[in-house]
Design an enzyme around this catalytic site. Structure first.
Site, short mmCIF file in Angstrom:
data_model
loop_
_atom_site.label_atom_id
_atom_site.label_comp_id
_atom_site.label_asym_id
_atom_site.label_seq_id
_atom_site.Cartn_x
_atom_site.Cartn_y
_atom_site.Cartn_z
N GLU B 29 27.66 20.79 43.53
CA GLU B 29 27.06 21.93 44.23
C GLU B 29 26.13 22.69 43.28
O GLU B 29 26.59 23.12 42.21
CB GLU B 29 28.17 22.87 44.72
CG GLU B 29 29.05 22.23 45.79
CD GLU B 29 30.47 22.81 45.82
OE1 GLU B 29 30.69 23.88 45.24
OE2 GLU B 29 31.34 22.14 46.40
N LEU B 58 28.63 21.73 50.03
CA LEU B 58 29.86 22.35 49.53
C LEU B 58 31.03 21.60 50.15
O LEU B 58 31.51 21.94 51.21
CB LEU B 58 29.86 23.84 49.94
CG LEU B 58 30.81 24.79 49.24
CD1 LEU B 58 30.28 26.22 49.44
CD2 LEU B 58 32.20 24.69 49.77
N GLU B 60 34.06 19.35 48.28
CA GLU B 60 34.60 18.74 47.05
C GLU B 60 35.14 17.34 47.28
O GLU B 60 34.97 16.45 46.45
CB GLU B 60 35.68 19.64 46.43
CG GLU B 60 35.15 20.88 45.74
CD GLU B 60 34.78 22.01 46.70
OE1 GLU B 60 35.02 21.87 47.91
OE2 GLU B 60 34.24 23.02 46.24
N GLN B 82 32.68 23.06 41.30
CA GLN B 82 32.33 24.42 40.92
C GLN B 82 33.59 25.27 40.91
O GLN B 82 33.98 25.81 41.92
CB GLN B 82 31.27 24.98 41.86
CG GLN B 82 30.41 25.98 41.12
CD GLN B 82 29.28 26.46 41.99
OE1 GLN B 82 29.44 27.46 42.69
NE2 GLN B 82 28.16 25.76 41.97
N PHE B 83 34.22 25.25 39.79
CA PHE B 83 35.49 25.89 39.47
C PHE B 83 36.67 24.96 39.79
O PHE B 83 36.76 24.41 40.89
CB PHE B 83 35.68 27.25 40.17
CG PHE B 83 34.64 28.24 39.76
CD1 PHE B 83 34.74 28.85 38.53
CD2 PHE B 83 33.56 28.52 40.58
CE1 PHE B 83 33.76 29.76 38.14
CE2 PHE B 83 32.60 29.41 40.18
CZ PHE B 83 32.70 30.03 38.95
N HIS B 129 39.26 31.16 40.86
CA HIS B 129 38.23 30.91 39.84
C HIS B 129 38.80 30.91 38.43
O HIS B 129 38.07 30.79 37.48
CB HIS B 129 37.14 31.97 39.93
CG HIS B 129 36.23 31.80 41.10
ND1 HIS B 129 36.67 31.95 42.40
CD2 HIS B 129 34.91 31.46 41.19
CE1 HIS B 129 35.66 31.73 43.23
NE2 HIS B 129 34.58 31.42 42.52
#
Lengths: 443, 326
Positions: B29, B58, B60, B82-83, B129
């Site tokens: 992403e 978006l 995963e 992203q995290f 996060h």
């Protein structure tokens, strides 16, 4: 009901034994008291009887294995209600295995292992130290926080017992070093003296080697002698006895003793002569109590006789030598020596000695260094009796005659007796051996 | 040699590997036009074009699944989650396919992919996060789990991860991303996966850690020296799985004491495995219980309480002193 059969406490500070033979197989029906395995403790082999009647369910040990007190040897499916009502298994096994227990009296007393159920508190590294020094942690008085045994406690205990702290293991040595290079290289490469057993290497930097576990009699001997040598300041004194006449006497009565079931060896006479000297010089029939700083004089005369067997050196003890006749001693000695050679001597026959006799003569040799059988204070060694030319008379008038000479060596604990005592002690033995008639008077 | 942040060092690794090997592709992403949320992939799309630097939706699970497909067919995808707090959506793809395809196909197919993800707390982020769940991956047979602690080793480990023939999960401690700069050589440098490093020599206690907590650990080691005169030895695992136990077990044989530090929750965390190995391999050398300084068994708190959760220097010092005075 399933019954676990554990190795009972053998007493005398013995905490392990080697399985020599397992006499039953899984599924076998055994009767209470029937021998199920043969175990060798320090120096004696013993048949271990089944604690209950029943069927062998499981055998957990193999011949050659060293097992600790409390280890489960085998399990039984016990029969009958009487057994189910019996006291806890451990007690059963202890009771039934009476043959393995220490003799109730006789022999010098040693502090019994207090077999407390709870393991003592100590860090694993302290346990390693204790293991390396051969110290039983349960016998060490703790001084650490929360009643923990500290490494210092173990070292102090070892010193009291006269054991030298072992050479630091390679790991410990490495810890002393700053050099980062040594740090990564050493530990895995150099085997520590680990009781767990290192992989057997095929060679060292100088050639082929073979590693064999130090076991059984060899192991017991190694421990015992190292302790004796470390603790006792040994001095030895030598002389020669002319046994020409005594040997003539011996040959004359040999056949008669043989009929009685004995062997009339020179050892029998030396035993008798020694016991007379021990009575005259009690320092040779003694031991030291280091904790109380006292000399303990033994008022009984139990003499160990070293026997060379194919399993190693074993020392059965002839009890009350002073109260037995030459004939009785000759019979008993032959019997115990033969049983020792066959591994049939009982454990208690190895204990309680106050003095030791060792005879290398049959194999040759005149002078050697006997090591005292700790905690005794002396040992008498016999070399090989040889026919030798002996000069009699003085420089003006003398003759040379063939005589049978027996070399004798006494090694003694210099803390208890001195060289002059040893000379007198050995002198008395020689005097008795050289004059059989006098021997009659002293024995 | 240039001084770089971890972000720049990872970017360097990606750039050089993509230059060297056409089969290396980057996807995730916002990794392309936006250059990634932490700018890790900044500039790559300009150099290598949208065919090799792919902005994905978006999704995963899709990113992981596509990577597996690419890898099976000969590419070397480096995908970004992203995290790490969102990579659980890809868990099924990795556990059920990436990790076992080689085994399932009896060696016919390999999955040479890398899944990168920023992980861990300390940057006052939102929920999902800041977690540190490396144990999930480390517990999965067939996956390798790598966590660098500094710019230089991040670069060297990522190069090894990209070249590894099997799937590697590569967690980047985002608290370290821009925390400091370190000399990173322009010339290629690799660190083998599955090997830990001794970063400080000492004889009194062994401190074991990896990733973000290496920094409070090293600080604690300096303070122990300054204030207590204690020489702490420090081991950086670098690879969490397969776990290299030779160095730290050897070290504990020397020091007799160990403290291990990670920010993942304590129960069933990597520390538990390290303790087990120490007990198995260095038992008789231990002079004190092994101490663990870890996160707690709670969801990592939001930023107001985050500091309480993170294993900081003071907690490490306290544990080390308790171990030393046992």
């Amino acid at each position: 009901m399933s019954v676990e059969f554990r190795l009972p406490d053998l007493g005398e500070g013995i905490h392990e034994g080697e399985i020599v033979e397992v006499l039953v197989s899984v599924g076998d029906r055994v009767l209470d008291g029937q021998p199920v395995m043969v175990i060798e403790t320090d120096k004696a082999t013993t048949e271990v009887p089944a604690p209950v009647s029943g069927v062998v369910k499981e055998i957990r040990v193999k011949p050659g294995e060293v097992v600790k007190v409390g280890a489960v040897l085998m399990t039984f499916e016990a029969e009958g209600r009487a057994v189910a009502a019996a006291p806890p298994e451990k007690d059963v096994s202890r009771e039934k295995a009476g043959g393995l227990e220490a003799p109730p009296g006789g022999g010098e007393t040693r502090p019994a292992v207090t077999a407390s159920k709870e393991p003592p508190a100590a860090a694993p590294s302290t346990r390693r130290l204790a293991r390396e020094l051969g110290i039983d942690l349960r016998q060490v008085a703790p001084s650490g926080p929360g009643g923990r045994v500290t490494p210092e406690d173990v070292r102090r205990h070892a010193e009291l017992q006269g054991r030298k702290p072992a050479a630091p293991s390679p790991q410990a040595a490495v810890a002393e070093e700053e050099a980062p290079v040594a740090r990564t290289a050493a530990p895995e490469a150099a085997p520590a003296p680990s009781p767990a057993g290192e992989p057997l290497g095929a060679c060292d930097p100088h050639g082929a080697i073979e590693r064999v576990p130090l076991r059984s009699v060899r192991r017991a001997t190694a421990k015992h002698l190292a302790r004796a040598w470390a603790e006792i300041p040994h001095v030895s004194h030598q002389d020669v006895a002319d046994i020409t006449e005594l040997d003539a006497f011996r040959r004359k009565h040999k056949a008669e003793i043989r009929e009685a079931g004995g062997a009339l060896n020179m050892i029998v006479f030396v035993l008798k002569a020694a016991v007379a000297a021990l009575k005259a010089f009690p320092g040779f029939n003694a031991s030291i109590d280091p904790e109380r700083e006292e000399i303990v004089f033994k008022r009984y005369y139990n003499i160990g006789v070293a026997v060379d067997t194919d399993r190693g050196l074993i020392v059965p003890v002839i009890r009350d030598v002073d109260r037995k006749s030459v004939r009785e001693l000759a019979v008993e000695l032959l019997d115990v020596a033969e049983r020792t050679r066959r591994g049939k001597a009982e454990r208690e026959e190895m204990t309680g000695g106050t003095f030791t006799l060792t005879n290398i003569g049959a194999l040759g040799g005149t002078a050697f260094t006997p090591i005292i059988n700790h905690p005794q204070s002396a040992i008498l060694g016999m070399g090989q009796a040889r026919l030798q030319p002996v000069v009699r008379g003085d420089l003006e008038r003398h003759e040379i005659v063939p005589r049978l000479l027996l070399p004798l060596i006494v090694a003694f604990d210099h803390r208890i007796v001195d060289g002059a005592d040893a000379a007198r002690f050995l002198g008395m033995i020689i005097e008795a051996l050289e004059n059989p008639e006098e021997l009659l008077l002293v024995i | 040699m240039a001084k770089m942040t971890m972000v720049q060092a990872i970017n360097l690794a990606l750039t050089q590997e993509m230059e060297k090997d056409d089969s290396v592709v980057v996807l995730g992403e916002d990794v392309g036009v936006d250059g990634g949320v932490f700018r890790v992939t900044d500039g790559l799309i300009g150099k290598f074009g949208p065919e090799r630097v792919i902005d994905t939706p978006l999704a995963e699970s899709g990113i992981a699944g596509i990577s597996i497909g690419m890898a099976v067919y000969g590419l070397k995808p480096v995908c970004e989650m992203q995290f790490s707090g969102f990579d659980y959506l890809a868990f099924h793809q990795l556990e059920s396919h990436a990790a076992r395809l080689r085994w399932r196909s009896q060696g016919r197919f390999r999955v040479p992919m890398v899944m990168r993800a920023p992980y861990g707390g300390g940057v006052r982020a939102l929920e999902h996060h800041s977690e540190s769940r490396e144990a999930y991956w480390a517990h999965t047979p067939g996956l390798k789990m790598v966590i660098p602690s500094s710019p230089r080793n991040a670069r060297a480990l990522l190069v090894s991860a990209i070249r590894d023939p099997d799937p590697v999960v590569f967690y980047e401690p985002k608290a370290v991303y821009r925390a400091f700069r370190e000399e990173v050589p322009e010339a290629e440098e690799t660190i083998p996966i599955g090997r830990s490093q001794l970063v400080r020599e000492g004889r009194d206690v062994t401190l074991i850690s990896y990733g973000a907590t290496m920094h409070p650990v090293l600080e604690a080691a300096s303070l122990l020296k300054e204030r207590d005169g204690v020489e702490a030895e420090v081991v950086d695992l670098l690879t969490v799985s397969p776990l290299d136990d030779s160095l730290f077990t050897q070290s504990v044989k020397k020091t007799g004491r160990a403290v291990l530090v990670h920010e993942a929750p304590r129960s069933f965390g990597p520390g538990a495995e390290i303790v087990a190995r120490l007990v198995e391999k260095s038992f008789l050398y231990l002079e004190a219980p092994i101490a663990r300084v870890t996160g707690f068994d709670v969801i990592i708190p939001l930023y107001q309480r985050e500091r309480e959760y993170m294993p900081g220097t003071e907690r490490i010092l306290r544990a080390a002193r308790e171990t030393l005075s046992f």
